[in-house]
Motif scaffolding. Structure first.
Motif, PDB file in Angstrom:
ATOM      1  N   GLU A 135     -23.511 -29.609  37.257  1.00  0.00           N
ATOM      2  CA  GLU A 135     -23.341 -28.224  36.259  1.00  0.00           C
ATOM      3  C   GLU A 135     -22.191 -27.992  35.835  1.00  0.00           C
ATOM      4  OE1 GLU A 135     -24.140 -23.448  36.527  1.00  0.00           O
ATOM      5  OE2 GLU A 135     -24.582 -24.572  38.122  1.00  0.00           O
ATOM      6  N   PHE A 136     -21.908 -27.982  34.349  1.00  0.00           N
ATOM      7  CA  PHE A 136     -20.469 -27.835  33.956  1.00  0.00           C
ATOM      8  C   PHE A 136     -20.316 -26.500  33.283  1.00  0.00           C
ATOM      9  CE2 PHE A 136     -21.653 -32.370  33.803  1.00  0.00           C
ATOM     10  CZ  PHE A 136     -20.704 -32.910  34.342  1.00  0.00           C
ATOM     11  N   LYS A 204     -43.793 -36.324  34.456  1.00  0.00           N
ATOM     12  CA  LYS A 204     -42.464 -36.855  35.242  1.00  0.00           C
ATOM     13  C   LYS A 204     -41.200 -37.029  34.343  1.00  0.00           C
ATOM     14  CE  LYS A 204     -44.858 -38.720  39.286  1.00  0.00           C
ATOM     15  NZ  LYS A 204     -45.119 -40.055  40.181  1.00  0.00           N
ATOM     16  N   ILE A 205     -41.529 -37.732  33.260  1.00  0.00           N
ATOM     17  CA  ILE A 205     -40.428 -38.043  32.406  1.00  0.00           C
ATOM     18  C   ILE A 205     -39.958 -36.826  31.697  1.00  0.00           C
ATOM     19  CG2 ILE A 205     -41.802 -38.771  30.085  1.00  0.00           C
ATOM     20  CD1 ILE A 205     -38.699 -40.724  31.794  1.00  0.00           C
ATOM     21  N   TRP A 206     -40.759 -35.977  31.286  1.00  0.00           N
ATOM     22  CA  TRP A 206     -40.062 -34.758  30.678  1.00  0.00           C
ATOM     23  C   TRP A 206     -39.290 -33.954  31.580  1.00  0.00           C
ATOM     24  CZ3 TRP A 206     -39.665 -31.754  26.260  1.00  0.00           C
ATOM     25  CH2 TRP A 206     -40.051 -32.506  25.113  1.00  0.00           C
ATOM     26  N   GLN A 207     -39.704 -34.069  32.803  1.00  0.00           N
ATOM     27  CA  GLN A 207     -38.765 -33.142  33.781  1.00  0.00           C
ATOM     28  C   GLN A 207     -37.377 -33.945  33.788  1.00  0.00           C
ATOM     29  OE1 GLN A 207     -41.136 -33.703  37.613  1.00  0.00           O
ATOM     30  NE2 GLN A 207     -42.519 -32.194  37.055  1.00  0.00           N
ATOM     31  N   LYS A 208     -37.490 -35.261  33.893  1.00  0.00           N
ATOM     32  CA  LYS A 208     -36.101 -35.762  33.834  1.00  0.00           C
ATOM     33  C   LYS A 208     -35.415 -35.604  32.363  1.00  0.00           C
ATOM     34  CE  LYS A 208     -32.616 -39.054  34.020  1.00  0.00           C
ATOM     35  NZ  LYS A 208     -31.288 -38.616  34.681  1.00  0.00           N
ATOM     36  N   PHE A 213     -30.659 -32.393  29.195  1.00  0.00           N
ATOM     37  CA  PHE A 213     -30.239 -31.075  28.260  1.00  0.00           C
ATOM     38  C   PHE A 213     -29.342 -30.116  29.213  1.00  0.00           C
ATOM     39  CE2 PHE A 213     -33.204 -33.379  25.617  1.00  0.00           C
ATOM     40  CZ  PHE A 213     -32.707 -33.185  24.383  1.00  0.00           C
ATOM     41  N   ILE A 214     -29.886 -29.899  30.399  1.00  0.00           N
ATOM     42  CA  ILE A 214     -29.606 -28.800  31.304  1.00  0.00           C
ATOM     43  C   ILE A 214     -28.110 -29.284  31.437  1.00  0.00           C
ATOM     44  CG2 ILE A 214     -29.769 -27.770  33.459  1.00  0.00           C
ATOM     45  CD1 ILE A 214     -32.660 -27.918  33.117  1.00  0.00           C
ATOM     46  N   VAL A 215     -27.877 -30.420  32.033  1.00  0.00           N
ATOM     47  CA  VAL A 215     -26.664 -31.107  32.170  1.00  0.00           C
ATOM     48  C   VAL A 215     -25.646 -31.179  30.929  1.00  0.00           C
ATOM     49  CG1 VAL A 215     -25.120 -32.938  33.068  1.00  0.00           C
ATOM     50  CG2 VAL A 215     -27.397 -32.439  34.297  1.00  0.00           C
TER      51      VAL A 215
END
Length: 528
Positions: A135-136, A204-208, A213-215
């Motif tokens: 997290e930045f 699953k791929i949507w979770q990744k 984007f969160i990162v």
């Protein structure tokens, strides 16, 4: 009898393809274009028999249009890819700003900023290297922190450490500074093992995908980085032959973090930066005598489908205020996010209808440009978004993957000129299709529905620019040829939100570039 049969066969094929948009302007298909088209078809056929049938130790069954992340290295070896690199692509109408710049470049920008810090919720180890996401955040100087290394057992979970120190002290057993880079960029991108192995379902791929984007948000939404990020996006797009852009910007967070580390940069300042950067790029191109290479860029105001209808009202009013202050920048409005799990358009119908009335009161025009039908569903809420998008008067449809299941809607899009922003590589990586030959794009083309090819989230998928998407579409269909690609590029400008004068200029500039490109392709053919 045989001649009569062949005549009827030819007639039936022509009738079946009569709606295709590259055939609508048949008078515009010059001898040069027809010859260039033949060259491209010949190269495609030759490489299908040579490059795509070679033995590759890490790729057991290569084929044209195969899974992009696996086949990318082969694609880049082809003559076809090198030719398409030079093609004028027209407009990029569907790209999310937060995923448009190479992750390595973004990290380089970030490492130049002393205010940027990183933290994790557990010490980074070999066992959690791929799942322990960073997290930045930029901190005010008085809050600068200097915790133990992220890979140190003594690291206090959740403690901030300067980005530069985190990189310098990353454990050598995990690769040291280079391992840190790999860890960070890997958290912002999808790799083949994830797309086709560990995360090989839509859910699953949507979770990744969402985690990427969160990162990245903590790096991008920092004032000293934001302008440089936009500039890199514009310059790399122009380099790939893109002359106009309508970028979706997520305005969910009401403030960006400023240079002082405080969350105090409102939305209007974002637009001021966006406007300033594109003017700098235009001035730079003008000095080089390339002003026609870039018409400009506009913004599709977006927020996410998990907010409440009441919260949406604030964003809609904000969008109107920004349109009044920056009429040349705001191109439209959209709601984004995973349609399969978030709220459907009907959930927001009251504020969306009110928004149309408010525009009349304020004297502005902000078309809806909705994501809809980005799903495998048939009759699900995500699929039903197509009906609401069309009833709400959407100018274009983002993805529209399930549109082919609805014959009346196909006709409506063709008759009303509702273009579909098709993102081929995105659809494949996000597991809507297994490969390009399985993609429903030919159904849209054969039904005469206008289409603009788009990259969606190139920084996450590795399909920077538009060349890769054009390549995948070209090699996956025997019907599709260079004239088809030309029609797609031309339609991307035709169905943009540019006003009549700018659109005319953009089409003329693209036409001149297209003519030069055709001559180049013919010369390539003469040299074969």
């Amino acid at each position: 009898m045989l001649a009569e049969y062949h005549a009827k066969r030819y007639e039936l094929i022509q009738e079946d393809r009569a709606l295709r948009r590259e055939l609508k302007g048949s008078a515009l298909r010059t001898d040069v274009e027809l010859k260039a088209d033949e060259v491209i078809r010949r190269i495609r056929a030759e490489e299908a028999e040579s490059i795509w049938k070679e033995e590759y130790t890490s790729i057991p069954h290569p084929f044209p249009g195969m899974e992009f992340l696996t086949g990318k290295s082969i694609i880049m070896k082809t003559k076809l890819f090198k030719i398409l690199n030079k093609m004028p692509k027209g407009a990029l109408l569907h790209a999310h700003l937060d995923a448009t710049v190479n992750a390595h470049f973004l990290l380089e920008l970030a490492l130049q900023q002393p205010a940027l810090h990183v933290r994790v919720q557990a010490t980074v180890t070999a066992s959690n290297f791929l799942t322990n996401l960073p997290e930045f955040r930029a901190l005010p100087q008085e809050q600068f922190s200097d915790a133990a290394a992220l890979t140190d057992e003594a690291y206090p979970p959740g403690s901030w450490i300067s980005l530069a120190k985190a990189r310098a002290t990353f454990n050598h057993s995990l690769g040291g500074p280079e391992g840190f880079d790999k860890w960070v960029t890997g958290s912002m991108t999808i790799n083949p093992a994830e797309a086709y192995g560990t995360h090989n379902t839509v859910t699953k791929i949507w979770q990744k995908f969402t985690s990427c984007f969160i990162v990245s948000t903590g790096l991008i939404r920092f004032e000293p980085i934001f302008a440089n990020y936009i500039k890199e996006f514009l310059l790399t797009s122009i380099e790939d032959g893109i002359s106009y852009i309508e970028a979706r910007i997520n305005f969910l967070h009401k403030y960006m973090i400023g240079a002082d580390g405080q969350e105090n940069i409102p939305h209007r300042e974002w637009l001021i930066m966006f406007d300033r950067v594109q003017k700098e790029v235009k001035d730079q191109l003008k000095k080089q005598g390339k002003e026609n290479d870039f018409i400009g860029a506009r913004i599709i105001y977006s927020t996410i489908r998990f907010i409440t209808p009441e919260e949406l009202e604030w964003y809609l009013e904000d969008c109107i205020a920004l349109k009044k202050e920056f009429p040349h920048l705001i191109a439209g409005f959209d709601l984004v996010g995973d349609e399969n799990v978030l709220k459907p358009l009907i959930h927001y119908i009251k504020p969306l209808l009110s928004f149309q009335e408010r525009q009349k009161e304020e004297g502005v025009d902000i078309p809806f440009i909705f994501h809809a039908g980005e799903t495998l569903g048939d009759g699900t809420e995500a699929d039903m978004n197509l009906y609401d998008a069309i009833l709400l008067g959407t100018k274009r449809i983002g993805h529209g993957y399930s549109l082919i299941k609805h014959p009346r809607l196909l006709d409506t899009c063709r008759e009303k000129g509702i273009a579909i922003e098709v993102c081929p590589i995105s659809n494949e990586i996000l597991r809507l299709t297994s490969s390009m030959p399985m993609h429903p794009l030919p159904v849209l083309l054969n039904n005469g529905v206008p289409v603009a090819l788009c990259s969606d989230d190139p920084a996450v998928f590795g399909n920077m620019g538009l060349t890769f998407d054009f390549f995948q579409v070209l090699v996956a269909s025997e019907v599709t040829g260079l004239s088809t690609l030309g029609a797609l590029a031309r339609d991307s400008i035709e169905f943009s939100t540019l006003d009549a004068a700018d659109k005319k200029h953009a089409l003329e500039a693209w036409g001149n570039q297209w003519a030069k490109f055709l001559e180049y392709v013919v010369k390539v053919g003469d040299g074969l």
